[in-house]
Design an enzyme around this catalytic site. Structure first.
Site, PDB file in Angstrom:
ATOM      1  CB  SER A 142      -0.814   0.110   1.568  1.00 51.92           C
ATOM      2  OG  SER A 142      -1.516   1.214   1.435  1.00 51.92           O
ATOM      3  CE1 TYR A 155      -3.846  -1.863   5.304  1.00 54.58           C
ATOM      4  CE2 TYR A 155      -3.565   0.176   4.554  1.00 54.58           C
ATOM      5  CZ  TYR A 155      -3.775  -0.843   4.047  1.00 54.58           C
ATOM      6  OH  TYR A 155      -4.023  -0.787   2.884  1.00 54.58           O
TER       7      TYR A 155
HETATM    8  C1  8X3 Z   1      -5.465   1.869   1.173  1.00 57.10           C
HETATM    9  C2  8X3 Z   1      -4.687   2.973   0.738  1.00 57.10           C
HETATM   10  O1  8X3 Z   1      -4.565   5.222   1.483  1.00 57.10           O
HETATM   11  O2  8X3 Z   1      -6.147   3.497   2.388  1.00 57.10           O
HETATM   12  O3  8X3 Z   1      -4.024   0.842   1.068  1.00 57.10           O
HETATM   13  O4  8X3 Z   1      -3.981   3.681   3.078  1.00 57.10           O
HETATM   14  S1  8X3 Z   1      -4.714   3.834   1.700  1.00 57.10           S
END
Ligand code: 8X3
Length: 257
Positions: A142, A155
């Site tokens: 990501s 995340y």
């Molecule tokens: C997804 C991109 O911008 O939501 O992996 O982190 S973001």
């Protein structure tokens, strides 16, 4: 030296293949001529993707797998005799709380899926990927793998770890016939990513894409996966950042109105 005849069909195993980027990648690689192995937790979803692939004219194999459970990973790859491409796609975001307020169990879940899951599948398949003589490990990370943003701590930390895994693996495999490709998507509109992040709140999930002209689709990322794995064997696309035109950076998104 590969034990497989030169003209034999190559095999690609995709994790999280029941929906979104995983499903689109499986369909695309099948169209590129790969025998695809669909793995994921939801057998019904995997079977629906297998049916779509069958309708496109090829047979796909369904193997249930929970990447967070090492015994499930072992069972899923048991008996597999060939793997040329592994696409580590399973993962995702959970919650938008600040570091101060985050539930550690959400962080754990994100580490289990995005990081430990990729580790488990990579470890399980490295022997076959090496034996292929022309193997590729693809990690779908990501843009959060190299930047941080408020409410994205867990995340982003997990994706940074996945980025570290990819880089380390590439160093450690240098001299062996296995490429390591990391693809870092920005804003991709799939049916589940934001919905999971917002714990099923459809309005908040939809607001992420509000007014954005053409966020990326799962097919756009599948296209980049197909491009990287079909380069000549000596070409390793190390790290590929893919965003929609409307997103110049994590915080810089053009919205209509
Ligand atoms: C997804 C991109 O911008 O939501 O992996 O982190 S973001």
């Amino acid at each position: 030296m590969s034990p497989h005849p030169k003209d034999a069909q190559r095999t690609a195993l995709i994790t999280g293949a029941g929906s979104g980027i995983g499903a689109a990648t499986a369909r695309r690689l099948a169209r590129e001529g790969y025998h695809v192995v669909l793995t994921g937790r939801r057998v019904g979803a995997l079977e629906r993707v297998a049916e779509l692939i069958a309708a496109d004219g090829t047979a796909a194999e369904v193997r249930p797998m929970d990447v967070t459970d090492p015994s499930s990973v072992t069972a899923a790859v048991d008996g597999l005799t060939r793997c040329d491409v592994l696409v580590n796609n399973a993962g995702g975001a959970l919650g938008t709380e600040t570091v101060a307020d985050a539930d550690p169990s959400d962080w754990r879940t994100m580490f289990e899926t995005n990081v430990m899951g990729a580790l488990a599948t990579t470890q399980a398949l490295l022997p076959l990927l090496t034996e292929s003589g022309d193997g590729t490990v693809v990690l779908i990370s990501s843009t959060a793998a190299f930047t941080v943003y408020e409410g994205g701590g867990g995340y982003s930390a997990a994706k940074h770890a996945e980025h570290a895994l990819a880089g380390t693996l590439r160093l450690e495999l240098c001299g062996r016939p296995v490429r390591v490709v990391e693809i870092a998507p920005g804003m991709v509109h799939t049916e589940e990513f934001s919905l999971n992040r917002y714990r099923g709140d459809a309005d908040r999930a939809a607001a992420v894409y509000a007014g954005v002209d053409e966020p990326l689709t799962a097919e756009d990322i599948a296209d980049t996966v197909a491009w990287t794995v079909t380069r000549p064997s000596h070409v390793n696309v190390d790290f590929l950042v893919v965003r929609p035109l409307a997103q110049a950076a994590q915080h810089k998104v053009h919205r209509r109105g």
